[in-house]
Design a protein around this motif. Structure first.
Motif, PDB file in Angstrom:
ATOM      1  N   UNK A   1       0.833  -1.210   0.000  1.00 40.65           N
ATOM      2  CA  UNK A   1       0.000   0.000   0.000  1.00 40.65           C
ATOM      3  C   UNK A   1       0.868   1.260   0.000  1.00 40.65           C
ATOM      4  N   UNK A   2       1.971   1.181   0.731  1.00 40.90           N
ATOM      5  CA  UNK A   2       2.869   2.352   0.734  1.00 40.90           C
ATOM      6  C   UNK A   2       3.394   2.618  -0.661  1.00 40.90           C
TER       7      UNK A   2
ATOM      8  N   UNK B   1      -0.728   8.405   5.231  1.00 42.56           N
ATOM      9  CA  UNK B   1      -1.416   7.147   4.928  1.00 42.56           C
ATOM     10  C   UNK B   1      -1.196   6.124   6.041  1.00 42.56           C
TER      11      UNK B   1
ATOM     12  N   UNK C   1      -8.460   5.122  -4.115  1.00 42.11           N
ATOM     13  CA  UNK C   1      -9.031   5.342  -5.448  1.00 42.11           C
ATOM     14  C   UNK C   1     -10.117   6.408  -5.431  1.00 42.11           C
TER      15      UNK C   1
ATOM     16  N   UNK D   1       1.191   7.887  -5.976  1.00 38.57           N
ATOM     17  CA  UNK D   1       0.212   8.980  -6.105  1.00 38.57           C
ATOM     18  C   UNK D   1       0.871  10.354  -6.071  1.00 38.57           C
ATOM     19  N   UNK D   2       2.162  10.387  -5.756  1.00 40.54           N
ATOM     20  CA  UNK D   2       2.829  11.688  -5.677  1.00 40.54           C
ATOM     21  C   UNK D   2       2.800  12.357  -7.039  1.00 40.54           C
TER      22      UNK D   2
ATOM     23  N   UNK E   1       1.820   1.937  -3.361  1.00 45.23           N
ATOM     24  CA  UNK E   1       0.702   2.543  -4.093  1.00 45.23           C
ATOM     25  C   UNK E   1       0.589   4.032  -3.761  1.00 45.23           C
ATOM     26  N   UNK E   2       0.777   4.368  -2.484  1.00 46.50           N
ATOM     27  CA  UNK E   2       0.684   5.775  -2.074  1.00 46.50           C
ATOM     28  C   UNK E   2       1.814   6.590  -2.711  1.00 46.50           C
ATOM     29  N   UNK E   3       3.012   6.023  -2.718  1.00 45.01           N
ATOM     30  CA  UNK E   3       4.142   6.736  -3.354  1.00 45.01           C
ATOM     31  C   UNK E   3       3.825   7.040  -4.809  1.00 45.01           C
TER      32      UNK E   3
ATOM     33  N   UNK F   1       3.155   9.337   2.532  1.00 43.40           N
ATOM     34  CA  UNK F   1       3.158   8.004   3.138  1.00 43.40           C
ATOM     35  C   UNK F   1       2.869   8.043   4.630  1.00 43.40           C
TER      36      UNK F   1
ATOM     37  N   UNK G   1      -3.684  10.828  -0.252  1.00 40.52           N
ATOM     38  CA  UNK G   1      -3.960  10.647  -1.688  1.00 40.52           C
ATOM     39  C   UNK G   1      -3.077  11.551  -2.543  1.00 40.52           C
ATOM     40  N   UNK G   2      -2.332  12.441  -1.877  1.00 39.81           N
ATOM     41  CA  UNK G   2      -1.317  13.185  -2.631  1.00 39.81           C
ATOM     42  C   UNK G   2       0.052  12.526  -2.493  1.00 39.81           C
ATOM     43  N   UNK G   3       0.069  11.323  -1.909  1.00 38.58           N
ATOM     44  CA  UNK G   3       1.323  10.576  -1.869  1.00 38.58           C
ATOM     45  C   UNK G   3       2.084  10.684  -0.562  1.00 38.58           C
TER      46      UNK G   3
ATOM     47  N   UNK H   1      -4.511   0.458  -8.570  1.00 34.41           N
ATOM     48  CA  UNK H   1      -5.659   1.325  -8.305  1.00 34.41           C
ATOM     49  C   UNK H   1      -6.623   1.293  -9.483  1.00 34.41           C
TER      50      UNK H   1
END
Ligand SMILES: [Zn+2]
Lengths: 237, 203
Positions: A68-69, B24, B62, A75-76, A71-73, B21, B17-19, A89
């Protein structure tokens, strides 16, 4: 006087209900059946508490957090080349398609994968996939144009990393064509999906699998063509 | 299940959601264990529970705008997603849970269920596990999902009836009656297993 049926419908938490508690206790004093039932309820509660204790420290394994981390990265914001959609996603449909594909593929006899770098391969004319900048599941047209200008050079040199492509820093190696796949779709229509597979499934891709590690999960990038079919894959880091 | 209110869940989610970590992780670590426990206790499958937890957070990432903090806590929202996934899983894979406890054909399935739970435990804990607890676990996994859910939330997760009712969006009486019937079914199953009637004869 409370009846057996009334007692039974109260359940074991009658003790917490002061209104019915006295009547229930009175009933219990004169009814061995309900006393035995209460004993069973208490035994069961004890067992359920034991079960609760056993599972009380259960938590998702660390690999879920790591995935998940990642996946979050993904999103940057990527100012230059568009961002690589954390490809899982993309949604349940894509995931399901990949799962279906993997299951189906495992059932096939494995063939050795072709290397994209092989000049005799029909795939060799395609730019290496690290160079695809994927935005929202589609190749970013601007990045694609930029990349296609470099493509002829890349063909002569064989696959190479493009440091500006976001996938490059996270992913290892070049894409290998899946043995059964048709020639790769044009860059404009390709997308990359990152999936989690067990190592055992990689055997079907023609990779050697160490049996001891067969159950391990690994991240795999799948290159998906315009028709939605996986065409090539690589191990992601 | 849902934890106490987190100050700034909205803001954490916006950052995630802007990344971001760290943002999150704050969300993930606050909720993953209870979601996992719910999923594993409902499904009996650590593998399914792992997939479900992952899918819950991917769904959040998402479509973060689907979470409206004015309508409830993030924990309850995530639980709702997890619950949908669990119920779908149970629809898809009902046969993972054997129906007849005593048939020989199910012996292997029993073994695998036990293995699944053992997967969550240390070997020492597993060795100490009483046979009765094992049977209780089997019996819980065989309850109809609604009843099982009441047991999981109220008995295993130790929520109050009120909390469980709020989470499942149903009246407290529904929770109480499901639990009551679940208890009766569990006792019947355990008695079947013991093959020795424990209740005194009704008079
Ligand atoms: Zn009675």
């Amino acid at each position: 006087m409370m009846t057996c049926q009334e007692f039974e419908s109260l359940g074991p938490d009658f003790e917490r209900r002061p209104v019915s508690r006295a009547a229930a206790e009175e009933h219990l004093r004169s009814c061995p059946r309900c006393s035995a039932l209460l004993g069973s309820w208490k035994d069961l509660d004890g067992e359920l508490r034991a079960l609760a204790r056993e599972t009380s420290s259960a938590a998702a394994p660390l690999r879920v957090e790591l995935a998940l981390r990642e996946a979050v990265r993904g999103l940057r914001p990527q100012p230059r080349a568009g961002r690589l959609v954390p490809v899982w996603l993309l949604g349940p449909a894509a995931t399901a398609a990949v799962a279906f594909f993997a299951a189906w593929y495992v059932l096939r006899a494995p063939h050795a994968p072709q290397k994209l770098a092989n000049p005799s391969s029909s795939l060799a004319a395609q730019p290496p996939v690290d160079r695809y900048a994927v935005t929202n599941n589609k190749v970013d047209p601007a990045a694609s144009e930029e990349l296609s200008q470099k493509a002829s050079g890349a063909q002569k040199q064989g696959p190479r990393r493009n440091p500006s492509a976001p996938a490059a820093k996270d992913s290892a190696g070049e894409f290998l064509a899946l043995p059964y796949a048709l020639p790769v779709t044009s860059a404009d229509d390709a997308s990359v999906i990152r999936v989690r597979l067990q190592r055992a499934a990689l055997g079907a891709f023609g990779l050697p699998v160490n049996e001891e590690r067969a159950a391990e999960w690994v991240m795999v990038d799948l290159l998906i063509g315009a028709d939605g079919q996986p065409e090539a894959f690589r191990l992601a880091r | 299940m849902p934890k106490t209110p987190h100050v700034g869940e909205d803001e954490l989610l916006r950052r995630a959601v802007r990344g971001d970590e760290d943002a999150f992780l704050e969300i993930y670590r606050a909720h993953q264990a209870s979601l996992y426990r719910y999923a594993v206790r409902m499904s009996g499958s650590p593998w399914a529970a792992e997939e479900i937890v992952q899918e819950v957070f991917l769904t959040l990432l998402r479509a973060p705008s689907k979470f409206d903090s004015a309508r409830g806590l993030l924990g309850a929202y995530l639980f709702g997603i997890a619950r949908n996934r669990v119920l779908k899983h149970l629809e898809r894979a009902p046969r993972e849970v054997p129906l007849e406890p005593d048939s020989e054909a199910n012996a292997e399935v029993h073994g695998s269920q036990a293995d699944k739970l053992a997967h969550m435990q240390t070997p020492a804990a597993w060795a100490e596990r009483s046979q009765l607890t094992e049977h209780v676990h089997e019996a819980v996994l065989r309850l109809p999902p609604d009843f099982r859910e009441a047991v999981v939330l109220c008995e295993l997760e130790e929520l109050s009836y009120k909390e469980a009712a709020r989470l499942l969006d149903c009246p407290i009486g529904t929770i109480r009656s499901r639990l009551h019937r679940a208890r009766a079914l569990l006792l019947a199953k355990l008695e079947m297993w013991r093959s020795v009637p424990r209740r005194a004869t009704a008079r």
